[in-house]
Design an enzyme around this catalytic site. Structure first.
Site, PDB file in Angstrom:
ATOM      1  N   ILE A 106      -9.321   5.393  12.418  1.00 58.07           N
ATOM      2  CA  ILE A 106      -8.900   4.241  13.222  1.00 58.07           C
ATOM      3  C   ILE A 106      -9.310   4.429  14.692  1.00 58.07           C
ATOM      4  O   ILE A 106      -9.979   3.572  15.280  1.00 58.07           O
ATOM      5  CB  ILE A 106      -7.360   4.070  13.166  1.00 58.07           C
ATOM      6  CG1 ILE A 106      -6.854   3.977  11.726  1.00 58.07           C
ATOM      7  CG2 ILE A 106      -6.922   2.873  13.994  1.00 58.07           C
ATOM      8  CD1 ILE A 106      -7.075   2.683  11.044  1.00 58.07           C
ATOM      9  N   GLY A 151     -10.314   3.965  -4.395  1.00 62.89           N
ATOM     10  CA  GLY A 151      -9.911   4.363  -3.041  1.00 62.89           C
ATOM     11  C   GLY A 151      -8.958   3.386  -2.389  1.00 62.89           C
ATOM     12  O   GLY A 151      -8.764   3.425  -1.172  1.00 62.89           O
ATOM     13  N   ASP A 163       6.328   2.589   3.150  1.00 67.56           N
ATOM     14  CA  ASP A 163       5.490   1.958   4.164  1.00 67.56           C
ATOM     15  C   ASP A 163       5.907   0.497   4.384  1.00 67.56           C
ATOM     16  O   ASP A 163       5.995   0.021   5.517  1.00 67.56           O
ATOM     17  CB  ASP A 163       4.020   2.037   3.730  1.00 67.56           C
ATOM     18  CG  ASP A 163       3.094   1.482   4.796  1.00 67.56           C
ATOM     19  OD1 ASP A 163       3.042   2.079   5.888  1.00 67.56           O
ATOM     20  OD2 ASP A 163       2.454   0.442   4.541  1.00 67.56           O
ATOM     21  N   LYS A 171       7.642  -1.503   7.791  1.00 61.90           N
ATOM     22  CA  LYS A 171       7.208  -2.776   8.372  1.00 61.90           C
ATOM     23  C   LYS A 171       8.369  -3.780   8.432  1.00 61.90           C
ATOM     24  O   LYS A 171       8.514  -4.511   9.411  1.00 61.90           O
ATOM     25  CB  LYS A 171       6.026  -3.344   7.588  1.00 61.90           C
ATOM     26  CG  LYS A 171       4.759  -2.513   7.817  1.00 61.90           C
ATOM     27  CD  LYS A 171       3.638  -2.849   6.848  1.00 61.90           C
ATOM     28  CE  LYS A 171       2.439  -1.946   7.103  1.00 61.90           C
ATOM     29  NZ  LYS A 171       1.458  -2.000   5.998  1.00 61.90           N
TER      30      LYS A 171
END
Lengths: 467, 467
Positions: free
Chosen positions: A119, A309, A323, A327
């Site tokens: 990133i 992936g 995760d 959020k």
């Protein structure tokens, strides 16, 4: 009355004054003659100054943002110059701050980038590619003066050459040291505004935000740890940020580059009331249920996604729902709810007996044993003209959040998703009959870096760049 | 050397100086002794000033933003005061600008609202309802100092009482005069920043923007006329705005409160490349085709929508596609294309023979004669598993725009619309496989006013309000 004299004449002047004003001093009509040593004079001189309103504002603003205190000011009515007296140690920094303000006339931002991985690296490349346009069109000068990974860091006061930052990291990088890095980005250089860009997912780094904001550093990050961490810590950060006039932006924590946080903020700030935020926040889980259509078992879809992936190396990291829960926590808090990650009910898709598997391989091997339950749920939904979706919900009315597998009618926007898209629906007082919906890829290096970059530019606009 | 003396002593001081320095003056060592009359002294005095960096910056900034030129400055090293000499006529304005900066410590915005109809009226009510929160949380003080309709206007230097603005307009409103209104909003009051909020759809008002920006007024508007009007005029406005450090925001011109323009800007500014923007930009046309599903003829659906108030009084205003074409023009120009509304190919849904109908009633009466063609198109689409949608397209690659009736597969996001929702898909280099999509109500007073309000707050943040 005050005036500046050269250092070597201080003694003589001081004696002369004391002798000349002895009577007044002993009589108490003058309190004292004080000498303030180690000062410097900084003067801005220019013909056009007389007719240009705002020169002194710019001048003093540049000094203020560089945190330089002014001892004395003089401007004659000829208006060809402004002269200030400052501490000698501030002299170079002041000169540079003023120079960069007047000559470049740019909004210059010093940036420290933490985590030059996928990133952060993409972000650095995006900044490199866009620098000329930003300079030209928006008068924004982004200077990456530090990049740090977990082992190495690279520093450069005038800005790192972004066309070669990868080589430079290898060749000239020194041992990483977060305190030194912070000091450097904040420290003694000529750029008045500094921002720390945390591109990691590291809770330790997130725990530095408070300190950074306290030291006047702006913070931009896609790291979810601070905003979904302990409630008290989060409230402390937000409180400080509001009071300190520093900015803290984190658009990319939810939906990567999709305009989620900014949309939510816009609604709240203009007085709309959030009733409900509901969404598919995980690209992986979106992909899994978009493709779990009856042709294959759930474990087969997971295996396929893993191979392509689309999942974490250990798919349990996606299937656990943590995760998504982070959020939901972020959006709930942004909406004003005081929720904690720990108290959020999260329906994990990892079967209890498999939570303890030693490896991802073992997990994948045993997952098919649990296919039946999900298959049954899918068929029941199908029979009712519905589909299964793994969603996060902020229920602002009941003041709670949930993360769970829900059923949606086939004509619902959530049922019609494809790929690994995220989708987020805001139901508010203004958007009550039909919600405001944002949809699109919510993960990936390019879009995530784009979201971070967008926050950095917002910071520049907030700091005075022309729009 | 300069110093200030009281007006009545000017003559004596001037004579004394001339006599004392006669030798130097005649010898040419001094050029002249000049008296600058009609000046005032403004001093900021405070104990804590010595230890607070930024006081002078704030002080001079307040004066600069109020467009006040400074003749001379003095600050002693005791740092208890800053003293400036300014023109006497600026004296009250300067005092107020500085006061409002220091004591209120708020980002204060003077606003002139043009067009207090459905949209503008809703905006005024939203501002009224949100004022306390903005003051408290963001230190933003919005002062509506003028409201003007086409016949009456209401002015108040200290801010109009928004809980009674409708009565006040009636009771105390004076004859509307745009030049006087502009002068008032820009003019002699104590709020350094002013914004004109044009809530009309009037091309004449839009033609004032250039002049407003030139005079340092910020502009916020949902009015599409300036940005979709003559290209040259648009480019002139944008060029001036970039150079003048004023802001010009128009989020609500496309999709009302939906985050369309801001999303597009964010993508462009961070270096993403727009490939295509495609969308259903008209709530009316969205509704018509979402409901044209084979159970009724097209003219029946139009009649139904007209009765429910979903169309303009004359449905030809919707069916002509002009409104959609304006939005496409705005987005195309925002993306850097130099398109003109006139050269944009627009497929009108008003049959040629009916364009000349004298009234909406006559049009509605004759429309059924043309149902057959659209029915045929719908059936052909249906047979191919597709639906008809009236869309606007910006093709950034081919550098052109179109407005037309197109066919979409039934699993396409555009095919799955309900109600009168707008939907806009951005396909870019970063969002290539799956576009970034925004969907939701793109019309209505509440959401449109919300979009304008959001722009006003963005302006406040850009001007320095804490985020």
């Amino acid at each position: 009355v005050c005036f500046a004299v050269p250092e070597k004449e201080v003694k003589a002047v001081s004696e002369a004054l004391n002798s000349r004003f002895r009577q007044a001093l002993t009589g108490g009509r003058l309190s004292q003659i004080e000498v303030i040593p180690n000062c410097s004079i900084l003067a801005a001189v220019g013909q056009k100054m007389a007719s240009t309103p705002g020169v002194s504002a710019t001048f003093f603003n540049a000094l203020a943002k560089a945190n330089i205190n002014i001892r004395a000011i003089a401007q004659g009515c000829s208006e060809y110059n402004i002269t200030v007296v400052i501490k000698r140690e501030d002299c170079i920094r002041a000169l540079r701050a003023v120079h960069s303000r007047f000559y470049l006339s740019r909004t210059t931002l010093a940036m420290g980038i933490i985590g030059p991985g996928l990133i952060g690296g993409t972000l650095l490349d995006q900044i490199r590619d866009q620098a000329a346009v930003l300079n030209e069109e928006f008068k924004i000068d982004l200077r990456v003066i530090g990049i740090t990974g977990s082992s190495k860091m690279l520093l450069s006061e005038s800005g790192i050459d972004l066309s070669r930052w990868r080589e430079l990291m290898k060749e000239e990088g020194e041992s990483a040291n977060m305190e030194k890095f912070t000091q450097y980005v904040r420290g003694n250089h000529f750029i008045p505004n500094s921002v720390m860009v945390d591109c990691t997912a590291d809770a330790d780094i997130a725990s530095c935000y408070y300190d950074w904001l306290l030291r006047g550093l702006h913070v931009v990050t896609p790291n979810k740890k601070a905003n979904s961490g302990p409630l008290e810590q989060y409230l402390k950060i937000r409180d400080l940020q509001r009071k300190s006039y520093t900015h803290y932006f984190y658009e990319a924590t939810v939906g990567a580059g999709l305009p989620i946080i900014s949309t939510l903020r816009g609604l709240l700030e203009t007085g709309d009331k959030i009733l409900r935020i509901e969404g598919i926040f995980s690209g992986t889980l979106s992909y899994l249920f978009n493709n779990f259509v009856g042709t294959r078992s759930f474990s087969e879809v997971v295996a396929e996604a893993k191979q392509a992936g689309f999942t974490e190396p250990d798919p349990r990291d996606d299937l656990s729902g943590t995760d998504v829960a982070r959020k939901v926590t972020i959006l709930a808090r942004e909406s004003g709810l005081k929720l904690d990650l720990e108290s959020l009910p999260v329906q994990s898709l990892v079967p209890k007996p498999l939570q303890g598997c030693a490896s991802a391989e073992e997990f994948m091997e045993k997952l098919p044993q649990f296919d039946e339950e999900l298959s049954k749920q899918r068929q029941e939904a199908e029979a009712a003209g519905e589909v299964l979706r793994y969603v996060g919900v902020v229920d602002a009315v009941a003041k709670k959040g949930t993360v769970e597998l829900k059923r949606y009618k086939k004509d619902h926007p959530f049922a019609q998703l494809s790929g690994a898209d995220n989708i987020i629906a805001f139901t508010t007082t203004r958007y009550k009959e039909q919600p405001l919906i944002v949809r699109g890829p919510g993960a990936g290096a390019q879009v995530t870096a784009g979201g971070i970059f967008s926050d950095i530019l917002r910071l520049a606009f907030y700091l005075g760049a022309p729009s």
